[in-house]
Design an enzyme around this catalytic site. Structure first.
Site, PDB file in Angstrom:
ATOM      1  N   SER A   2      30.015  86.953 -18.926  1.00 44.59           N
ATOM      2  CA  SER A   2      30.163  86.170 -20.066  1.00 44.59           C
ATOM      3  C   SER A   2      29.225  85.266 -20.353  1.00 44.59           C
ATOM      4  O   SER A   2      28.588  84.830 -19.670  1.00 44.59           O
ATOM      5  CB  SER A   2      31.595  85.144 -19.829  1.00 44.59           C
ATOM      6  OG  SER A   2      32.635  85.734 -19.314  1.00 44.59           O
ATOM      7  N   HIS A  38      26.599  74.658 -21.995  1.00 46.79           N
ATOM      8  CA  HIS A  38      26.954  75.701 -23.143  1.00 46.79           C
ATOM      9  C   HIS A  38      28.091  75.243 -23.811  1.00 46.79           C
ATOM     10  O   HIS A  38      29.115  74.691 -23.255  1.00 46.79           O
ATOM     11  CB  HIS A  38      27.182  77.137 -22.268  1.00 46.79           C
ATOM     12  CG  HIS A  38      27.319  78.093 -23.373  1.00 46.79           C
ATOM     13  ND1 HIS A  38      28.617  78.348 -24.242  1.00 46.79           N
ATOM     14  CD2 HIS A  38      26.065  78.982 -23.950  1.00 46.79           C
ATOM     15  CE1 HIS A  38      28.016  79.327 -24.986  1.00 46.79           C
ATOM     16  NE2 HIS A  38      26.995  79.667 -24.903  1.00 46.79           N
TER      17      HIS A  38
END
Length: 153
Positions: free
Chosen positions: A136, A144
């Site tokens: 991912s 993030h």
């Protein structure tokens, strides 16, 4: 057909998931090119993708439980991933922002780190020639935006 190399045997882990089930089925459709095997977490997932004898049930967090599936394969496609669940009570009609959580034992560290390491170590020990790891975006970056969203920040 003398002289042709044998078809490679490919194991898809996470074969019961969204992407894993697609990859497993596509390999099965190309049975003239590949021998496909799958690894899923539950008997229900095995039934969902056809329940064939080439689908193993195992827990990637337990290296011993995945060893039988990895024996005799040429390639491993890792499509396992920790999957967050949405907290109940979310009402988008009220402009609420969803909140997520991971079930006990299914945190990214346990699934994406330990589980993937177990798969790679088992593949190496079994002499697997090729490993494809699908991950991912931003999975290791605590800052993030996706990671921040999952924490409810």
């Amino acid at each position: 057909m003398a002289g042709l190399p044998p078809k490679p045997t490919v194991l898809v882990t996470g074969a019961g998931g969204r992407t894993g089930s697609i990859v497993y089925k596509k390999l099965k459709e190309r049975s003239d090119q590949f021998t496909a095997k799958g690894l899923v977490r539950t008997p229900e997932s095995k039934d969902k993708i056809g329940g064939a004898e080439d689908v193993y049930v195992g827990d990637i967090r337990d290296a011993d439980s995945i060893a039988p599936a990895i024996q005799g394969i040429d390639a491993l496609i890792i499509l396992t991933s920790a999957v967050p669940k949405m907290k109940p009570g979310f009402d988008p009609s009220k402009g609420e922002r969803p909140e997520f959580y991971f079930e006990e034992g299914c945190f990214p560290e346990q699934v994406d780190w330990i589980g993937q390491k177990n798969q790679i170590d088992a593949a190496k020990a079994a002499g697997v020639k090729q490993v494809v790891l699908v991950g991912s975006m931003g999975g290791t970056n605590l800052n993030h935006p996706l990671a921040n969203h999952l924490r409810g920040g």
